[in-house]
Structures are given as C-alpha cells and as structure tokens.
Design a protein around this motif. Structure first.
Motif, short mmCIF file in Angstrom:
data_model
loop_
_atom_site.label_atom_id
_atom_site.label_comp_id
_atom_site.label_asym_id
_atom_site.label_seq_id
_atom_site.Cartn_x
_atom_site.Cartn_y
_atom_site.Cartn_z
N GLU A 480 65.19 36.64 75.03
CA GLU A 480 64.41 37.80 74.62
C GLU A 480 62.93 37.50 74.78
OE1 GLU A 480 65.45 38.57 70.61
OE2 GLU A 480 67.59 38.84 71.01
N VAL A 481 62.19 38.46 75.31
CA VAL A 481 60.74 38.33 75.47
C VAL A 481 60.09 39.55 74.82
CG1 VAL A 481 58.84 37.96 77.08
CG2 VAL A 481 61.15 37.20 77.69
N GLY A 482 59.21 39.29 73.86
CA GLY A 482 58.58 40.39 73.16
C GLY A 482 57.21 40.01 72.64
N LEU A 483 56.60 40.93 71.91
CA LEU A 483 55.28 40.71 71.34
C LEU A 483 55.39 40.72 69.82
CD1 LEU A 483 52.19 40.51 72.05
CD2 LEU A 483 52.11 42.99 71.69
N GLU A 484 54.71 39.79 69.17
CA GLU A 484 54.70 39.78 67.71
C GLU A 484 53.26 39.66 67.22
OE1 GLU A 484 55.15 35.21 66.17
OE2 GLU A 484 57.02 36.33 66.53
N VAL A 485 53.02 40.25 66.07
CA VAL A 485 51.72 40.13 65.40
C VAL A 485 51.90 39.18 64.23
CG1 VAL A 485 49.85 41.32 64.23
CG2 VAL A 485 51.05 42.47 66.10
N GLN A 486 51.20 38.08 64.27
CA GLN A 486 51.37 37.06 63.25
C GLN A 486 50.56 37.40 61.99
OE1 GLN A 486 50.18 33.71 65.69
NE2 GLN A 486 52.28 33.39 66.40
N GLY A 489 47.00 38.08 62.07
CA GLY A 489 46.55 39.19 62.90
C GLY A 489 46.55 38.85 64.38
N ARG A 490 46.78 37.60 64.70
CA ARG A 490 46.79 37.19 66.10
C ARG A 490 48.09 37.63 66.77
NH1 ARG A 490 46.87 30.89 67.83
NH2 ARG A 490 48.88 31.07 66.78
N ARG A 491 47.97 38.14 67.97
CA ARG A 491 49.15 38.55 68.70
C ARG A 491 49.65 37.41 69.58
NH1 ARG A 491 48.44 43.54 72.14
NH2 ARG A 491 46.76 42.28 73.01
N ALA A 492 50.95 37.36 69.76
CA ALA A 492 51.55 36.29 70.56
C ALA A 492 52.78 36.82 71.30
CB ALA A 492 51.93 35.10 69.68
N PRO A 559 50.09 32.46 72.14
CA PRO A 559 49.06 33.43 71.76
C PRO A 559 48.53 34.21 72.96
CG PRO A 559 48.65 31.30 70.74
CD PRO A 559 49.74 31.08 71.74
N VAL A 560 48.25 35.47 72.73
CA VAL A 560 47.62 36.31 73.75
C VAL A 560 46.12 36.17 73.60
CG1 VAL A 560 47.29 38.67 74.56
CG2 VAL A 560 49.54 37.93 73.75
N ALA A 561 45.44 35.90 74.70
CA ALA A 561 43.99 35.71 74.64
C ALA A 561 43.33 36.99 74.16
CB ALA A 561 43.45 35.32 76.01
N SER A 562 42.24 36.84 73.44
CA SER A 562 41.52 38.01 72.94
C SER A 562 41.08 38.87 74.12
CB SER A 562 40.30 37.57 72.14
OG SER A 562 39.44 36.77 72.94
N GLY A 563 41.18 40.17 73.93
CA GLY A 563 40.79 41.10 75.00
C GLY A 563 41.93 41.44 75.94
#
Length: 572
Positions: A480-486, A489-492, A559-563
C-alpha cells in the motif's frame, strides 16, 4: 588431444590452488597439453603502460627470461599476438611462413593460434597464444579446448580484479574508523582509488564552509604540486557544476559541454579524452567532488573512456568518503569506539558468509568433476555448471553489496521522486509472477513527489519485498502506498508491505532491525538494519506492526519536502 581425465586433473588443480598467478600458469600448461601445442604463452595487458607483457609460458624453447617481455601494439612490427590484442579477434595461422603478420619468437614454430581474453566490459585483457611445430595444427577440437581455457583464464583475471576492488573498498571503509584527520583520510582515498582504478589523474576537492569554495586537497597526477592552491567556486566549470547540482558527470569530449572552462586540470585541456566527476554528498549537501580525467591516446590498449562501471565504483568511494567526513566532523569519540566494534563484527561476519559461498563453489566444482567422469565430454552440461559457478560468484558479490550498503545507508543523493512509480517498478523487478503468490497493490491518488534518494529507497523496499517472499511459499503480498499527516503536522508518504507468513513475535519486533538479526540463509543479516538506516537518514520511520501468526506488516514513512503540494505526474 584432451581427454576426460585431462580435464578432471586440471579442474582439481585449479580447485586446490590458492594462488591466482600459479593458476594462470597451470592454465597455460594445460593449453599446451590439451590443444596439442609445443609452446603456449599468456600475455596480459598492462593498463598503465598500454603494452602487452608476457607473464607465463611453457615449451622447449621457452625461457623464464621471456617473462616481462613487452609487446608494443603501436610498433609496425606487431606480430600475431598484438594483432589479436588490437582487434579482439582470434587468429589461426596454419602456416606461419605465409603469414605477413607473423614475428618469430621460437625457431621451431610452423603454425600458431592466438585468441583474446575479453572481460565482461568487452575489453581485451590479454592473449593466449599456442604454437606448434606442425603445419596445419590446431583443428576444431584443439581450438575449442583453447577457447575453454581462455574463458578460465579471463575468469581468474576478473577474480583478481574483484578481490582488488573489494579490498580497496574495505580499506576505505576501514579509514572511516582509523583516520584522525581529513588529510589522512584524503591520502588514504587517493592511495586506494589510484590502485583500484589505475588512474594517472585523480583528484579530491573538499568544500571549505568558510569560503564556500572547493579546494584541492589531494591529487594523483599533474596537480600534486598545487594541492591547497587550486579552488573552484560552486558552479564554476564542470567541477563546480557537479558540486552545485549534487549529481555525477561522465563525459567523453567534455570540451563540448556548455559548463566546460578547462580550469585547473591535470593535463592540457585539449588532451582530455574523458571526464568523470562525482559529488561527495552528505545530509543533502555537497561536501566535495572526486574527479578523474583521461588523456587522449592512439594506443588501442589504453582505456581512454570511462565506463558506467567505473562511475559506480567512484560513487561508492564518494559515499564512503562522505560517511568518513561526517564521522570525523561530528561523531563523538565514544560513538567512534562503538563503530569500531561494529566494524570488527561486520568484517568477521562477512568473512564467514563468503567462506560459506566458497564451500558452495566447491560443490559446483565437484559436480563438474562428476560430469568429467562421463565417457564423453558434455559441453552443454559443462556450460550449465559454469553458470552455477557464476551464480555463486554473484552471491559473494551480493554479500559484499550488503557490506557496502550497510556502511553507506545514511549517505543520500536526494531528488524529487515519484514514489508510486518507484514502488511499481520495484515490485516488477523483485516479485516473481507465479500462481503461488497473489500480489495486491493499492496506491492512493494524487500523491505528492517526495525528496528522496530513489536508489536507496528502492534498496529498502526490495529488502522488505524479498523478506516477505522468503517467509511464505504461498500466500498474498500486499503493498500500500499512501499519504499520512503526522501529529507534528508533517506530511509523509507511507509504504506498507504485508504478507501472510508466520509474522514476527512481539519480543522481536524491534530486535529484527539490529545488525546480524536474520532467519534467512541468504545475506549477512544486515537487510532490515540497512532499511532502518536508509529510512531514518531520510527523516522517516520504519516499524513492524503485524499480528504474530497472521503475517508480517512493515510500514515505512518518507517525509514530503515542504512545498511539495502538487500531485505526482506520470505515475503508471
């Protein structure tokens, strides 16, 4: 001509030999015997001098004084051996008195057969030469025997290369713990890289944080006298461009590149034939550049073009250097001591694992001996055994790759990456298509790109997939590949890999990420430790969250880089 007994005796001797030089000598002896030649010689390419040099020989007119004799391929009086080296093609002279290219070394020779030793990169590394006192010698069976012996010889030469390369990389890894200054570290890298790559022009530039310039810290070649005097601004010339972009360059005719300035080179700019530069990246920032150049030459034996293989080797050295620099600059002495202990355990473990593979290689040789006892020599079966030998050599390379991956897990070269596409590609590469394993892939729509090192993430995901496959003969593999908000507040980006195997006991869920923890036969038990190092170097997390008895489930976050708010494009 060659008999089953002859081949069996040869294989037994090669198996028992611990000395590659002696092994090459025995192959030359066998060439004379099995191909019906009075004289046999081996000439190997000297990469530094660009000449062929006689290394081994047998026969009534052969003398030890001929060892070291140079055969100049640029001489108009070239001879059959140098012709074969230049063209890379075997040559049969049934009657040497009618051969324009023949140059007499032994008075009794009337026919000659020479064939090249060609390595995996297509490079001629030497020539096996057979000479007979009979006109028209070397029929088809004799030539086939010579071809098999040439294959054995090039494998021995490549094994020497492999041992030298791995010894060099281990030496650089050892410098991670033993160097007490950057100067000592650079000196070690230059020494090892020079002997490993056999380059006449190899330089190390390191970034000075105070001036933000790349200063020459050491060099093999024409810049030695200018160490400490030469520097590049970030972005200046090709060297500065590599530092600015954080990406390697491999160029033939680099003068045509728009960033070329011809500054601070080891030779006149017009003489540069090939250019290779690799950034030394640590924690997302370039700390230096490793650079090598090669000079133009009309000599066909001189390798003037860098290969992708050489690029990968220099990248490995750069990763080792980045790790060593990080250690020297930031690690406390107590951490250094712990690292040295881990290094010792890692070295001992790798030695043990390689020993096991050598045992497996001996088993393949025993199978070969069994085939050779048959009444007729089955070349097809011999080829299958040769494939088995090659596979075991590749297993040794896998162990050494684990070794390298463990050392460089935290050294990253990040770039915006479509993680969903990377996951799909990795599954296709790693997971076999069989009815026994059901594959379920779920990818959330609109995932943003992540700033990661795609090669390292692919390595970590491959380990998790292989780990799942090794714990179930039949079952279901879920990715599974998805997006989570930790909570911060950081997204990963979240990647989960689950299986229907036995699962992981509660008391081992953390321990399995420690080095040398494994229930698998393959590898060194470093796999999950490497995964942990790679993920944490990205600022992410990895954990096993499955239910014991119902299957394992590994979840890693990146983690997804800011921006990075836009969705990925081009995901298939």
């Amino acid at each position: 001509m060659a008999s089953t007994r002859d081949w069996r005796l040869l294989i037994e001797e090669i198996r028992a030999s611990q000395d590659d030089d002696s092994t090459l000598g025995r192959i030359v002896q066998a060439a004379a015997s099995l191909a019906g030649a009075e004289h046999a010689m081996l000439a190997l390419v000297d990469d530094d001098a660009g000449v062929l040099r006689l290394t081994h020989g047998v026969g009534p007119e052969w003398s030890g004084e001929l060892v070291g004799m140079e055969l100049d391929v640029e001489s108009p009086d070239e001879g059959i051996v140098t012709l074969v080296a230049k063209t890379g093609r075997a040559h049969l002279a049934k009657d040497v008195t009618r051969e324009r290219t023949y140059r007499r070394l032994f008075q009794s020779t009337l026919s000659e057969y020479a064939l090249p030793l060609v390595d995996e990169h297509g490079r001629v590394r030497g020539v096996l030469n057979l000479e007979s006192q009979r006109v028209g010698a070397f029929d088809e069976p004799a030539r086939e025997a010579a071809k098999m012996l040439a294959l054995l010889a090039i494998r021995v030469v490549e094994r020497q290369d492999l041992v030298r390369r791995e010894e060099a990389l281990v030496q650089i890894g050892g410098a991670l713990d033993t160097a007490v200054s950057e100067e000592e570290l650079v000196e070690k890298v230059l020494s090892v890289a020079g002997s490993l790559l056999r380059m006449h022009s190899f330089s190390v530039f390191l970034r000075d944080p105070a001036t933000d310039r790349l200063w020459l810290k050491g060099s093999v070649g024409g810049l030695q006298a200018r160490v400490g005097q030469v520097s590049y601004a970030c972005g200046e010339g090709l060297t500065g461009f590599v530092a600015e972009s954080g990406r390697p360059l491999l160029l033939d005719r680099p003068q045509q590149h728009p960033r070329w300035r011809g500054l601070h080179l080891e030779m006149p700019p017009s003489e540069v034939a090939s250019y290779l530069a690799v950034p030394v990246n640590s924690k997302g920032k370039c700390q230096g550049v490793l650079r090598a150049v090669r000079r133009r030459s009309s000599n066909p034996l001189l390798q003037v073009r860098f290969t992708e293989h050489e690029l990968r080797v220099v990248q490995t050295i750069a990763e080792q250097l980045a790790t060593a620099l990080e250690n020297l600059r930031s690690w406390a002495r107590v951490v250094q001591a712990e690292r040295m202990a881990a290094w010792g355990e890692l070295s001992a473990k790798s030695s043990h694992m390689i020993g096991n593979r050598v045992f497996a290689l001996r088993g393949e040789v025993n199978e070969l001996r069994h085939l050779l006892r048959e009444a007729e020599l089955d070349r097809e079966a011999l080829a299958e055994v040769a494939d088995g030998l090659q596979r075991n050599v590749e297993r040794i390379d896998e162990i050494l790759q684990d070794f390298r991956d463990f050392l460089t897990a935290t050294t990253l070269t990040k770039q915006p990456t479509d993680v969903a596409a990377l996951v799909r590609e990795t599954i296709q590469e790693v997971v076999p298509r069989t009815e026994a394993i059901e594959i379920a892939l779920a990818v959330e729509d609109g995932l943003p790109r992540a700033e990661v090192d795609p090669r390292k993430v692919r390595r970590a995901l491959s380990e998790l997939l292989e780990n799942a496959l090794n714990h179930m003969d039949r079952g279901r593999l879920e990715v599974e590949v998805g997006l989570e908000v930790q909570p911060s507040g950081r997204r990963a980006v979240r990647i989960a890999v689950g299986d229907t195997g036995p699962g992981v006991p509660e008391d081992l869920k953390k321990a399995i990420f420690e080095p040398f923890r494994s229930t698998r036969v393959k590898g060194m038990g470093l796999g999950l430790s490497i995964v942990k190092g790679i993920v944490e170097a990205h600022g992410g997390t990895v954990a096993e969250v499955g239910v014991p008895g119902r299957g394992a489930r590994f979840v890693m976050t990146l983690p997804v880089a800011s921006g990075q708010n836009g969705a990925q494009h081009g995901a298939s």
